[in-house]
Design an enzyme around this catalytic site. Structure first.
Site, PDB file in Angstrom:
ATOM      1  N   HIS A 181      -5.063  -4.053  -1.437  1.00 37.86           N
ATOM      2  CA  HIS A 181      -5.687  -4.269  -0.129  1.00 37.86           C
ATOM      3  C   HIS A 181      -7.133  -3.814  -0.142  1.00 37.86           C
ATOM      4  CE1 HIS A 181      -5.556  -0.018   1.371  1.00 37.86           C
ATOM      5  NE2 HIS A 181      -4.507   0.069   0.576  1.00 37.86           N
ATOM      6  N   ASP A 197      -8.908  -3.309   3.007  1.00 37.94           N
ATOM      7  CA  ASP A 197      -9.249  -2.564   4.215  1.00 37.94           C
ATOM      8  C   ASP A 197      -9.180  -1.065   3.912  1.00 37.94           C
ATOM      9  OD1 ASP A 197      -6.364  -3.125   4.011  1.00 37.94           O
ATOM     10  OD2 ASP A 197      -6.188  -1.930   5.842  1.00 37.94           O
ATOM     11  N   ASP A 254      -8.280   4.104  -2.711  1.00 35.61           N
ATOM     12  CA  ASP A 254      -7.354   3.443  -1.791  1.00 35.61           C
ATOM     13  C   ASP A 254      -8.100   2.411  -0.953  1.00 35.61           C
ATOM     14  OD1 ASP A 254      -5.182   2.828  -0.181  1.00 35.61           O
ATOM     15  OD2 ASP A 254      -5.269   4.686   0.964  1.00 35.61           O
ATOM     16  N   GLU A 278      -3.561  -3.263   5.488  1.00 36.31           N
ATOM     17  CA  GLU A 278      -2.552  -2.335   4.995  1.00 36.31           C
ATOM     18  C   GLU A 278      -2.576  -1.013   5.745  1.00 36.31           C
ATOM     19  OE1 GLU A 278      -0.779   0.832   2.466  1.00 36.31           O
ATOM     20  OE2 GLU A 278      -2.814   0.656   3.247  1.00 36.31           O
ATOM     21  N   GLU A 279      -3.763  -0.557   6.115  1.00 39.55           N
ATOM     22  CA  GLU A 279      -3.885   0.751   6.750  1.00 39.55           C
ATOM     23  C   GLU A 279      -3.367   0.773   8.191  1.00 39.55           C
ATOM     24  OE1 GLU A 279      -4.509   3.259   5.114  1.00 39.55           O
ATOM     25  OE2 GLU A 279      -5.717   2.694   3.385  1.00 39.55           O
ATOM     26  N   ASP A 316      -1.952   0.942  -5.976  1.00 38.83           N
ATOM     27  CA  ASP A 316      -2.532   1.536  -4.771  1.00 38.83           C
ATOM     28  C   ASP A 316      -2.595   3.046  -4.957  1.00 38.83           C
ATOM     29  OD1 ASP A 316      -3.235   2.414  -2.258  1.00 38.83           O
ATOM     30  OD2 ASP A 316      -1.993   0.977  -1.206  1.00 38.83           O
TER      31      ASP A 316
END
Length: 370
Positions: free
Chosen positions: A85, A87, A117, A151-152, A175
């Protein structure tokens, strides 16, 4: 072959760092949705740049309405999905080496929001595909790198994608940390609210506000108190500072005092590494004299369910642990109070032994009691 691959990555080291930094410079936390951009400008921009990188490497790409992007190794039937991801959580404070979106390399480390991340791992996965391609390593089936942008905040991007495409029989997600993690705790993000008749009788709590996202330990919190001696407030703040390491700043105007708490922002998966300004300030509020209003009683009750420093859920009655996945963690990360209502959100990471009955039902009952 191993030596060949290691040499390849050493030769491409600076290019990988360059491309990670290119993505890190883009502020891609979730923003207000716009037409064609479900998570706002930043996530859409970073996705476009990442897909452009992949296209420049010779890969076929597809943008799924700015929810996710897909990068295919070749035209073979896809048997492996790689989920990454682009974001990030907001920049936050406490940065010392650089600012969140101004990446720098120092002492062999790359600093910037998203380097671990998950922009760094996303670029690493892309270069892994490029290595296989450039070194002519044969694959028996197709591979697709899927780059999400939510994702967050709940992974609605991936739900959207798999509502269109079939899941591959094999999946992994690069991740954050290495080596391989084959067990992940369950996630429970609980929201609760309470509404009641406002009391104007003093002393009283006028307002309370803390938190930016459900999975972020808040580093700041603010409350406004009316009708309490500022020196008494200061004494409570100093007492809580000693046991929590959270600092407090007071400003008084007329009969109202604003309390600002300063802790340390962190990730909800490791609440012990942050200093939760929300729960620290809630502890201060609970020690103050106030009229016996419903609102104040419920703030104190909330403090009893989520006391500062109790990230294992003992007070909430949900502390548990198993050998494989470890201890449950829980943190109260968002709270808003205006005298006639309160709204809050907590984040819980639950071990394999957790069930609806011993976790969700227990917390719901505990909160419903108040």
């Amino acid at each position: 072959m191993k030596k060949l691959i290691e040499d390849y990555f050493e030769q491409n080291r600076e290019l990988m760092i360059r491309d990670i930094m290119r993505l890190v410079r883009i502020k891609s936390d979730k923003q207000e949705a716009k037409e064609g951009k479900p998570y706002g400008e930043g996530p859409a921009e970073v996705l476009a740049v990442a897909l452009e990188m992949a296209s420049e490497m010779g890969f076929k790409t597809r943008n799924y309405d700015n929810y996710v992007g897909a990068i295919d190794f070749d035209d073979q039937k896809n048997k492996l999905d790689i989920l990454a991801h682009l974001d990030v959580v907001p920049g936050g404070d406490g940065w010392s080496v650089t600012e969140p979106f101004n990446p720098v390399v120092k002492d062999g480390r790359l600093y910037g929001r998203g380097t671990i991340d998950d922009k760094g791992p996303a670029v690493a996965a892309l270069y892994a595909m490029k290595a296989v391609k450039d070194l002519n390593i044969p694959l028996k089936a197709g591979v697709r790198l899927i780059l999400g942008t939510d994702e967050e905040c709940g992974s609605s991007d991936i739900r959207y994608y798999y509502g269109i495409e079939e899941e591959a029989p094999m999946t992994f997600s690069p991740d954050a940390s290495f080596p391989v993690v084959n067990i992940e705790k369950g996630g429970l993000q609980g929201k609760f609210e309470s509404r009641f008749e406002e009391s104007t009788e003093t002393p009283r709590i006028v307002s309370f506000k803390a938190g930016i996202k459900s999975n972020v330990i808040p580093g700041e919190a603010t409350a406004v108190v009316e009708g309490v001696d500022p020196e008494e407030i200061r004494d409570c703040c100093e007492a809580v500072d000693k046991i929590s390491g959270i600092s407090f700043n007071l400003s008084t105007e007329g009969d109202k005092t604003t309390i600002k708490a300063k802790g340390l922002q962190g990730h909800a998966s490791t609440p012990d590494k942050g200093k939760n300004a929300l729960t620290g300030l809630l502890e201060v509020i609970s020690r103050l004299p106030a009229s016996q209003s419903t609102g104040f009683e419920r703030l104190r009750a909330l403090n009893s369910v989520f006391p500062h420093g109790d990230w294992l859920g003992k007070a909430a009655g949900v502390a548990m642990c198993d050998e494989l996945s470890g201890k449950l963690t829980i943190s109260l990360n968002i709270l808003e109070y205006d005298g006639s209502s309160l709204n809050g959100t907590f984040d819980c990471r639950a071990p394999l032994c957790a069930t609806k009955e011993n976790l969700l039902d227990v917390i719901k009952a505990k909160l419903a009691d108040h």
